[in-house]
Design a protein around this motif. Sequence first.
Motif, PDB file in Angstrom:
ATOM      1  N   PRO A  69       0.811  -1.229   0.000  1.00 61.30           N
ATOM      2  CA  PRO A  69       0.000   0.000   0.000  1.00 61.30           C
ATOM      3  C   PRO A  69       0.846   1.282   0.000  1.00 61.30           C
ATOM      4  N   ILE A  70       1.999   1.275   0.682  1.00 59.49           N
ATOM      5  CA  ILE A  70       2.870   2.459   0.658  1.00 59.49           C
ATOM      6  C   ILE A  70       3.459   2.635  -0.743  1.00 59.49           C
ATOM      7  N   LEU A  71       3.892   1.541  -1.353  1.00 60.27           N
ATOM      8  CA  LEU A  71       4.435   1.610  -2.708  1.00 60.27           C
ATOM      9  C   LEU A  71       3.375   2.114  -3.686  1.00 60.27           C
ATOM     10  N   ASP A  72       2.159   1.601  -3.572  1.00 61.23           N
ATOM     11  CA  ASP A  72       1.061   2.061  -4.435  1.00 61.23           C
ATOM     12  C   ASP A  72       0.802   3.555  -4.231  1.00 61.23           C
ATOM     13  N   TYR A  73       0.797   3.991  -2.978  1.00 64.59           N
ATOM     14  CA  TYR A  73       0.598   5.411  -2.654  1.00 64.59           C
ATOM     15  C   TYR A  73       1.696   6.260  -3.298  1.00 64.59           C
ATOM     16  N   PRO A  92      12.236   9.592  -7.274  1.00 67.95           N
ATOM     17  CA  PRO A  92      12.836   8.656  -8.221  1.00 67.95           C
ATOM     18  C   PRO A  92      11.881   7.492  -8.525  1.00 67.95           C
ATOM     19  N   ILE A  93      12.206   6.735  -9.534  1.00 67.46           N
ATOM     20  CA  ILE A  93      11.415   5.535  -9.829  1.00 67.46           C
ATOM     21  C   ILE A  93      11.649   4.534  -8.711  1.00 67.46           C
ATOM     22  N   ILE A  94      10.577   4.122  -8.070  1.00 68.16           N
ATOM     23  CA  ILE A  94      10.625   3.090  -7.036  1.00 68.16           C
ATOM     24  C   ILE A  94       9.614   2.033  -7.454  1.00 68.16           C
ATOM     25  N   ASP A  95      10.126   0.878  -7.874  1.00 65.81           N
ATOM     26  CA  ASP A  95       9.258  -0.183  -8.388  1.00 65.81           C
ATOM     27  C   ASP A  95       9.180  -1.399  -7.486  1.00 65.81           C
ATOM     28  N   THR A  96      10.108  -1.507  -6.519  1.00 70.00           N
ATOM     29  CA  THR A  96      10.144  -2.717  -5.704  1.00 70.00           C
ATOM     30  C   THR A  96      10.061  -2.372  -4.214  1.00 70.00           C
ATOM     31  N   ILE A  97       9.691  -3.362  -3.447  1.00 70.77           N
ATOM     32  CA  ILE A  97       9.626  -3.212  -1.992  1.00 70.77           C
ATOM     33  C   ILE A  97      11.015  -2.906  -1.434  1.00 70.77           C
ATOM     34  N   ASN A 103      13.841   4.071   1.221  1.00 68.72           N
ATOM     35  CA  ASN A 103      13.329   5.437   1.175  1.00 68.72           C
ATOM     36  C   ASN A 103      12.338   5.788   2.285  1.00 68.72           C
ATOM     37  N   ILE A 104      12.046   4.855   3.177  1.00 68.40           N
ATOM     38  CA  ILE A 104      11.130   5.122   4.290  1.00 68.40           C
ATOM     39  C   ILE A 104      11.759   4.672   5.607  1.00 68.40           C
ATOM     40  N   ARG A 105      11.246   5.265   6.704  1.00 65.51           N
ATOM     41  CA  ARG A 105      11.701   4.894   8.040  1.00 65.51           C
ATOM     42  C   ARG A 105      10.529   5.045   8.999  1.00 65.51           C
ATOM     43  N   LEU A 106      10.186   3.971   9.683  1.00 61.44           N
ATOM     44  CA  LEU A 106       9.116   4.015  10.690  1.00 61.44           C
ATOM     45  C   LEU A 106       9.559   4.921  11.831  1.00 61.44           C
ATOM     46  N   VAL A 107       8.689   5.893  12.196  1.00 62.60           N
ATOM     47  CA  VAL A 107       9.054   6.831  13.264  1.00 62.60           C
ATOM     48  C   VAL A 107       8.015   6.926  14.377  1.00 62.60           C
ATOM     49  N   GLY A 108       6.786   6.401  14.130  1.00 67.55           N
ATOM     50  CA  GLY A 108       5.785   6.544  15.177  1.00 67.55           C
ATOM     51  C   GLY A 108       4.666   5.532  15.103  1.00 67.55           C
ATOM     52  N   ASP A 127       8.872   8.576   8.135  1.00 70.34           N
ATOM     53  CA  ASP A 127       9.589   9.600   7.402  1.00 70.34           C
ATOM     54  C   ASP A 127       9.898   8.995   6.046  1.00 70.34           C
ATOM     55  N   CYS A 128       9.922   9.826   5.012  1.00 65.77           N
ATOM     56  CA  CYS A 128      10.256   9.336   3.686  1.00 65.77           C
ATOM     57  C   CYS A 128      11.140  10.348   2.985  1.00 65.77           C
ATOM     58  N   LYS A 129      11.971   9.863   2.089  1.00 61.24           N
ATOM     59  CA  LYS A 129      12.912  10.740   1.400  1.00 61.24           C
ATOM     60  C   LYS A 129      12.231  11.652   0.390  1.00 61.24           C
ATOM     61  N   TRP A 130      11.077  11.242  -0.141  1.00 59.77           N
ATOM     62  CA  TRP A 130      10.456  12.037  -1.204  1.00 59.77           C
ATOM     63  C   TRP A 130       9.604  13.193  -0.682  1.00 59.77           C
TER      64      TRP A 130
END
Length: 155
Positions: A69-73, A92-97, A103-108, A127-130
């Motif tokens: 779901p995060i990738l789809d979002y 950037p193009i992100i096609d895979t898990i 590019n993401i980090r759980l913070v809460g 948090d996410c890089k994009w």
Amino acid sequence: MKINDAVFGELEYNYGWVRHTNIEFCEIEANIALMIDGDDDGEFSEKQYASYNSLIENWEHLQQSLLQPILDYYQQKRFELGYDVLYDKNYPIIDTIDELLKNIRLVGVFVPAARRFEGRYIGLTFDCKWDVENGVGIRLIDEGVTEVGYQDVAL
């Protein structure tokens, strides 16, 4: 003000109850803020305990169910902004898990007051890089992803 709750552990009150703790997310140690919605009396509902306990019991399986779901979002957001056609270094193009996990980090983890939703509710913030400003939020009801968006959907 601090309390030591039997389920949530040692919490500090700052317009809501918070504890900083470590949790493993997809084989990466994450330092998160566990946020429990509540008044300064330190009284929590059975539904809040049930929501949190269910999250912990199902965490191993649940982690994997969050990623698609995060990738789809992300891919939808990239499309909406036109970055599927025009290059943008922040999207950037992100096609895979695997690429997503870089590019993401759980913070809460947020456990709201029971009255807000039917079912067991948990919010997760990343948090996410994009999108450094807004991050990514996930709303879980009965351990299922019901919404993905900016971090505020989790709160």
